[in-house]
Design a protein around this motif. Structure first.
Motif, PDB file in Angstrom:
ATOM      1  N   ILE A 176       0.851  -1.193   0.000  1.00 60.82           N
ATOM      2  CA  ILE A 176       0.000   0.000   0.000  1.00 60.82           C
ATOM      3  C   ILE A 176       0.884   1.240   0.000  1.00 60.82           C
ATOM      4  CG2 ILE A 176      -1.670   1.341   1.333  1.00 60.82           C
ATOM      5  CD1 ILE A 176      -2.911  -1.287   2.224  1.00 60.82           C
ATOM      6  N   ASP A 177       1.848   1.300   0.921  1.00 70.16           N
ATOM      7  CA  ASP A 177       2.855   2.367   0.937  1.00 70.16           C
ATOM      8  C   ASP A 177       4.018   1.881   1.785  1.00 70.16           C
ATOM      9  OD1 ASP A 177       3.416   5.477   0.509  1.00 70.16           O
ATOM     10  OD2 ASP A 177       4.037   4.917   2.537  1.00 70.16           O
ATOM     11  N   ASP A 178       5.240   2.162   1.348  1.00 71.55           N
ATOM     12  CA  ASP A 178       6.398   1.698   2.116  1.00 71.55           C
ATOM     13  C   ASP A 178       7.455   2.777   2.335  1.00 71.55           C
ATOM     14  OD1 ASP A 178       7.479   1.930  -0.405  1.00 71.55           O
ATOM     15  OD2 ASP A 178       8.108  -0.159  -0.578  1.00 71.55           O
ATOM     16  N   ASP A 179       7.091   4.049   2.060  1.00 71.53           N
ATOM     17  CA  ASP A 179       8.131   5.068   2.219  1.00 71.53           C
ATOM     18  C   ASP A 179       7.672   6.326   2.940  1.00 71.53           C
ATOM     19  OD1 ASP A 179       6.663   6.405   0.174  1.00 71.53           O
ATOM     20  OD2 ASP A 179       7.847   5.366  -1.349  1.00 71.53           O
ATOM     21  N   ALA A 180       6.379   6.436   3.272  1.00 68.25           N
ATOM     22  CA  ALA A 180       5.913   7.609   4.004  1.00 68.25           C
ATOM     23  C   ALA A 180       6.277   7.471   5.479  1.00 68.25           C
ATOM     24  CB  ALA A 180       4.411   7.786   3.844  1.00 68.25           C
ATOM     25  N   ALA A 189       7.997   9.258  -1.287  1.00 66.79           N
ATOM     26  CA  ALA A 189       7.990   9.486  -2.730  1.00 66.79           C
ATOM     27  C   ALA A 189       6.642   9.080  -3.307  1.00 66.79           C
ATOM     28  CB  ALA A 189       9.104   8.686  -3.393  1.00 66.79           C
ATOM     29  N   PHE A 190       6.242   9.759  -4.384  1.00 62.89           N
ATOM     30  CA  PHE A 190       5.001   9.400  -5.083  1.00 62.89           C
ATOM     31  C   PHE A 190       5.363   8.396  -6.163  1.00 62.89           C
ATOM     32  CE2 PHE A 190       1.417  10.034  -8.015  1.00 62.89           C
ATOM     33  CZ  PHE A 190       0.360   9.945  -7.121  1.00 62.89           C
ATOM     34  N   GLU A 191       4.995   7.108  -5.929  1.00 63.62           N
ATOM     35  CA  GLU A 191       5.435   6.012  -6.786  1.00 63.62           C
ATOM     36  C   GLU A 191       4.258   5.126  -7.200  1.00 63.62           C
ATOM     37  OE1 GLU A 191       9.895   5.299  -4.942  1.00 63.62           O
ATOM     38  OE2 GLU A 191       8.172   4.334  -3.949  1.00 63.62           O
ATOM     39  N   PRO A 192       3.518   5.507  -8.231  1.00 62.58           N
ATOM     40  CA  PRO A 192       2.342   4.726  -8.633  1.00 62.58           C
ATOM     41  C   PRO A 192       2.653   3.294  -9.049  1.00 62.58           C
ATOM     42  CG  PRO A 192       2.307   6.907  -9.630  1.00 62.58           C
ATOM     43  CD  PRO A 192       3.654   6.740  -9.010  1.00 62.58           C
ATOM     44  N   GLY A 196       0.435   1.043  -3.791  1.00 62.46           N
ATOM     45  CA  GLY A 196      -0.958   0.972  -4.207  1.00 62.46           C
ATOM     46  C   GLY A 196      -1.720   2.254  -3.977  1.00 62.46           C
ATOM     47  N   ILE A 197      -1.423   2.957  -2.883  1.00 59.38           N
ATOM     48  CA  ILE A 197      -2.134   4.192  -2.583  1.00 59.38           C
ATOM     49  C   ILE A 197      -1.821   5.267  -3.622  1.00 59.38           C
ATOM     50  CG2 ILE A 197      -0.374   5.211  -1.061  1.00 59.38           C
ATOM     51  CD1 ILE A 197      -2.667   5.976   0.844  1.00 59.38           C
ATOM     52  N   ASP A 198      -0.598   5.252  -4.152  1.00 66.07           N
ATOM     53  CA  ASP A 198      -0.217   6.203  -5.194  1.00 66.07           C
ATOM     54  C   ASP A 198      -0.775   5.779  -6.548  1.00 66.07           C
ATOM     55  OD1 ASP A 198       1.203   7.391  -3.146  1.00 66.07           O
ATOM     56  OD2 ASP A 198       3.146   6.623  -3.797  1.00 66.07           O
ATOM     57  N   PHE A 199      -0.836   4.470  -6.771  1.00 68.15           N
ATOM     58  CA  PHE A 199      -1.391   3.971  -8.038  1.00 68.15           C
ATOM     59  C   PHE A 199      -2.814   4.480  -8.232  1.00 68.15           C
ATOM     60  CE2 PHE A 199      -4.066   0.886 -10.243  1.00 68.15           C
ATOM     61  CZ  PHE A 199      -3.360   0.696 -11.430  1.00 68.15           C
ATOM     62  N   TRP A 200      -3.659   4.277  -7.222  1.00 66.84           N
ATOM     63  CA  TRP A 200      -5.059   4.697  -7.387  1.00 66.84           C
ATOM     64  C   TRP A 200      -5.188   6.206  -7.393  1.00 66.84           C
ATOM     65  CZ3 TRP A 200      -8.083   1.235  -9.317  1.00 66.84           C
ATOM     66  CH2 TRP A 200      -7.881  -0.120  -9.025  1.00 66.84           C
ATOM     67  N   GLU A 201      -4.354   6.904  -6.622  1.00 64.43           N
ATOM     68  CA  GLU A 201      -4.365   8.367  -6.641  1.00 64.43           C
ATOM     69  C   GLU A 201      -4.065   8.896  -8.034  1.00 64.43           C
ATOM     70  OE1 GLU A 201      -4.558  12.321  -5.316  1.00 64.43           O
ATOM     71  OE2 GLU A 201      -4.989  10.534  -4.122  1.00 64.43           O
ATOM     72  N   SER A 202      -3.203   8.215  -8.774  1.00 63.75           N
ATOM     73  CA  SER A 202      -2.830   8.681 -10.113  1.00 63.75           C
ATOM     74  C   SER A 202      -3.960   8.514 -11.116  1.00 63.75           C
ATOM     75  CB  SER A 202      -1.589   7.921 -10.602  1.00 63.75           C
ATOM     76  OG  SER A 202      -1.904   6.573 -10.933  1.00 63.75           O
ATOM     77  N   LEU A 203      -5.066   7.872 -10.689  1.00 62.32           N
ATOM     78  CA  LEU A 203      -6.239   7.691 -11.552  1.00 62.32           C
ATOM     79  C   LEU A 203      -7.443   8.472 -11.037  1.00 62.32           C
ATOM     80  CD1 LEU A 203      -5.942   3.824 -12.082  1.00 62.32           C
ATOM     81  CD2 LEU A 203      -5.375   5.608 -13.748  1.00 62.32           C
ATOM     82  N   HIS A 496      -4.330   8.727   4.757  1.00 66.64           N
ATOM     83  CA  HIS A 496      -3.145   9.567   4.545  1.00 66.64           C
ATOM     84  C   HIS A 496      -2.032   9.244   5.541  1.00 66.64           C
ATOM     85  CE1 HIS A 496      -3.343  12.603   7.840  1.00 66.64           C
ATOM     86  NE2 HIS A 496      -4.641  12.370   7.809  1.00 66.64           N
ATOM     87  N   ARG A 497      -2.371   8.693   6.720  1.00 65.99           N
ATOM     88  CA  ARG A 497      -1.309   8.306   7.652  1.00 65.99           C
ATOM     89  C   ARG A 497      -0.821   6.911   7.306  1.00 65.99           C
ATOM     90  NH1 ARG A 497      -4.448  11.487  11.440  1.00 65.99           N
ATOM     91  NH2 ARG A 497      -5.865   9.733  11.755  1.00 65.99           N
ATOM     92  N   GLN A 498       0.450   6.818   6.993  1.00 67.82           N
ATOM     93  CA  GLN A 498       1.059   5.543   6.627  1.00 67.82           C
ATOM     94  C   GLN A 498       2.358   5.348   7.399  1.00 67.82           C
ATOM     95  OE1 GLN A 498      -0.232   3.144   4.695  1.00 67.82           O
ATOM     96  NE2 GLN A 498      -2.076   4.359   4.300  1.00 67.82           N
ATOM     97  N   PRO A 499       2.549   4.181   8.045  1.00 70.81           N
ATOM     98  CA  PRO A 499       1.560   3.129   8.160  1.00 70.81           C
ATOM     99  C   PRO A 499       0.382   3.580   9.026  1.00 70.81           C
ATOM    100  CG  PRO A 499       3.437   2.662   9.559  1.00 70.81           C
ATOM    101  CD  PRO A 499       3.822   3.842   8.737  1.00 70.81           C
ATOM    102  N   PRO A 500      -0.790   2.944   8.858  1.00 71.43           N
ATOM    103  CA  PRO A 500      -1.976   3.370   9.617  1.00 71.43           C
ATOM    104  C   PRO A 500      -1.753   3.249  11.123  1.00 71.43           C
ATOM    105  CG  PRO A 500      -2.575   1.862   7.843  1.00 71.43           C
ATOM    106  CD  PRO A 500      -1.092   1.817   7.942  1.00 71.43           C
ATOM    107  N   VAL A 501      -2.302   4.199  11.846  1.00 73.84           N
ATOM    108  CA  VAL A 501      -2.266   4.146  13.310  1.00 73.84           C
ATOM    109  C   VAL A 501      -3.420   3.269  13.784  1.00 73.84           C
ATOM    110  CG1 VAL A 501      -2.442   5.488  15.441  1.00 73.84           C
ATOM    111  CG2 VAL A 501      -1.208   6.415  13.463  1.00 73.84           C
ATOM    112  N   ARG A 502      -3.093   2.216  14.553  1.00 67.82           N
ATOM    113  CA  ARG A 502      -4.121   1.279  15.021  1.00 67.82           C
ATOM    114  C   ARG A 502      -4.253   1.410  16.540  1.00 67.82           C
ATOM    115  NH1 ARG A 502      -1.473  -1.948  10.848  1.00 67.82           N
ATOM    116  NH2 ARG A 502      -0.178  -3.022  12.399  1.00 67.82           N
TER     117      ARG A 502
END
Length: 620
Positions: A176-180, A189-192, A196-203, A496-502
């Motif tokens: 989903i995201d590994d650099d935020a 980095a924005f890496e579609p 995965g979160i950047d991929f869908w954002e780019s669409l 928007h928070r990555q990794p998600p706060v649980r």
């Protein structure tokens, strides 16, 4: 339960959809450039004649990021790809070669648009970032143009949808995201192609087609169907997609009914034609909004049935009955009864979660649940099942969480016609701890039925474990019924928070430690004691919560013994996952238990509960 709970990645029901549907008051001016084209003019082929488009294209407003790099008033142009109640989706018919910048954009008008799909328009509006549900949610923002002036130029062919899946853009399969580090909007980095979160954002805002789409969850009461493109993820034998510690399946997207009704669908169903819609975001997930209703092809999925216990086997099941109360229609009790009798093969012991008091969600001083349980046991008998007795402990009014006024609790149903009996030891009550007592070198409960550490802070506004002492074939069996704290308040998986706060994990970790400590006290007296711990743990088989339950070898978690593709009792936003568990003490686990998750609910749109029950057959 999902009326008041949530799950990793779930956010509370937000005002986002209402805001999108109703909108805020905005300046809306729609004009028609008569010299350009009339409503009936033939469309210009997409992808041609964009030389006169303004310098500020949609992709410049969207940018290669989660927030627009532009601000203030901007003018752009495009084709109306979809129309909502208070706005429209605009797409550039002449995309560039970059996969990082979306070519679509939502235009918020605050009133019904007077333009139609296929109209080419210019829009002058103010760039805004709206976070569905408000600033305090974990949701991503949506880039929009607000206070817009829309000018119709004529008609134009719609841009072809971007194909997602085979033959098109393939979404990241695991990440989903590994650099935020805190927020994808301000870090990483924005890496579609990687996230995965950047991929869908780019669409975002664009027309998208899901190639070979398969439903990986049932249509929900909100009209949503989670789908993946063909060939995605670790699939269950029944068509779902499995959540794992390192893979929460970023290829999932939710088909939503905001613009067109969605049909009934069960897990594993396919589509007669690949679904096409504009891509949006709300309630912590990317949403595909078709403008015409998709057609589902029924795969014919049916409910499973467990094998009956053989002579000498003790069958123990656990089943979350989702806020059962006497106000539910008789048909619900009948369906639950058939699940117990036919789906679970009438086990000797059924551990129930989410049994409400006798007046259900009415917020009175009533805490007894005798009417609720009697209605269920009567329905089981009417369905051809045995006569079940029950044991439980009434909670303190409004002290155990769940639906306000419902006073949900755990309940033991047991049948005595096959040799199982309950050992009653008086004194158990809502606030009384049922401790472990050593007697002649053997453990017993101080109170049965009873509760485990009901005064501990870990159980505040949460269900307390119900513990009971049973006898089977001359041997004592200790049973602990559980319903741990929900995942309410956790960040969404795609937020928007990555990794998600649980944040909800803290309470479950404390609860698991308490239950593990109770089991260890039993085993300290008798290492070969027979202990069953079961119920809705509200966490995964790979979670720290489960690690704490089994710590020190006190218990063996049965979901962990299944093949990875079969580990699920619940489906949330298309992720098949374990929330419900049966755990056994080492002596029981060594006797080759026959364990089965019985898939009768979670995969189906017409479900009597949102959880699948499970059963284990124990040979003494």
């Amino acid at each position: 339960m999902r009326r008041v709970g949530s799950q990793v990645g779930m956010v509370a029901w937000s005002a986002g959809a209402a805001a999108r549907r109703l909108g805020a008051v905005a300046l809306v001016v729609v004009t028609v450039a008569g010299s350009q084209a009339s409503a009936g003019a033939p469309p210009t082929p997409a992808g041609t004649d964009c030389a006169d488009y303004p310098a500020t294209r949609i992709r410049a407003i969207q940018g290669a990021s989660h927030r627009s790099p532009l601000s203030g008033q901007q003018s752009t142009r495009g084709v109306v790809a979809a129309v909502g109640r208070t706005g429209l989706w605009l797409q550039d018919p002449c995309p560039d070669r970059s996969p990082a910048t979306a070519e679509g954009l939502y235009v918020h008008l605050g009133a019904a648009p007077t333009v139609a799909i296929g109209d080419e328009v210019t829009v002058v509006g103010t760039v805004a970032e709206r976070r569905p549900g408000g600033a305090n949610t974990g949701n991503l923002t949506l880039t929009e143009l607000t206070a817009a002036t829309v000018t119709r130029l004529g008609a134009r062919a719609l841009p072809a949808p971007v194909v997602v899946g085979k033959g098109g853009r393939v979404p990241p399969a695991m990440v989903i995201d590994d650099d935020a580090t805190g927020s994808v909007e301000t870090s990483g980095a924005f890496e579609p192609t990687e996230d995965g979160i950047d991929f869908w954002e780019s669409l975002e805002g664009m027309r998208v087609q899901i190639a070979g789409a398969v439903a990986v969850g049932p249509r929900t009461a909100r009209g949503e169907i989670a789908v993946v493109p063909a060939g995605a993820g670790l699939r269950t034998p029944r068509g779902g997609i499995v959540a794992r510690a390192d893979d929460f399946n970023p290829e999932r997207v939710i088909i939503d009914d905001r613009l067109a009704p969605t049909p009934t669908a069960n897990t594993g169903d396919t589509f007669a034609v690949d679904p096409v819609g504009v891509l949006d975001y709300d309630f912590g997930a990317f949403k595909l909004l078709p403008t015409t209703s998709p057609t589902v092809t029924d795969r014919g999925l049916t409910g499973e049935k467990a094998s009956a216990a053989a002579s000498g086997q003790l069958a123990v099941a656990t089943f979350n009955v989702e806020n059962l109360d006497p106000g539910d229609p008789p048909t619900r009790f009948q369906r639950l009864a058939r699940t117990v009798v036919e789906g679970l093969a009438a086990p000797d012991l059924v551990i129930l979660e989410e049994v409400q008091d006798d007046d259900g969600p009415s917020n009175t001083a009533v805490v007894s649940a005798g009417r609720t349980v009697a209605a269920l046991t009567a329905a089981i008998s009417a369905a051809g099942g045995p006569r079940y007795a029950f044991r439980q402990v009434d909670p303190v009014d409004d002290a155990d969480g769940g639906e306000p006024g419902g006073n949900i609790r755990n309940v033991f149903l047991y049948r005595a016609d096959r040799g199982l009996s309950f050992v009653d030891r008086p004194g158990g009550a809502a606030t009384v701890d049922s401790g472990v007592v050593a007697e002649n070198g053997r453990p017993r409960l101080a109170h049965s039925p009873g509760r485990i550490a009901p005064g501990a802070a870990a159980w505040a506004a949460s269900r307390k474990p119900l513990v009971g002492e049973f006898r089977w074939n001359g041997r004592t069996v200790f049973v602990v019924a559980n319903h741990f704290g929900s995942k309410g308040g956790d960040d969404p998986l795609v937020g928007h928070r990555q990794p998600p706060v649980r944040s909800s994990e803290v309470k479950r970790h404390q609860q698991a430690t308490i239950v593990n400590g109770f089991v260890r006290r039993v085993l300290a007296v008798d290492p070969d004691a027979a202990v069953v711990v079961a119920g809705d743990i509200n966490d995964f088989e790979f979670s720290t919560t489960t690690d704490l339950l089994v710590a020190g070898g006190a218990l063996v978690d049965l979901p962990r013994t299944l093949p990875a593709a079969e580990r699920y009792t619940y489906v949330y936003e298309g992720n098949s996952q374990v929330l419900d568990h049966i755990l056994l003490s080492p002596w029981l686990a060594a006797r080759k238990p026959a364990y089965d998750i019985v898939h009768v609910n979670a995969e189906f749109a017409d479900q009597v509960s949102d959880h699948d029950p499970q059963v284990v057959r124990l040979a003494f």
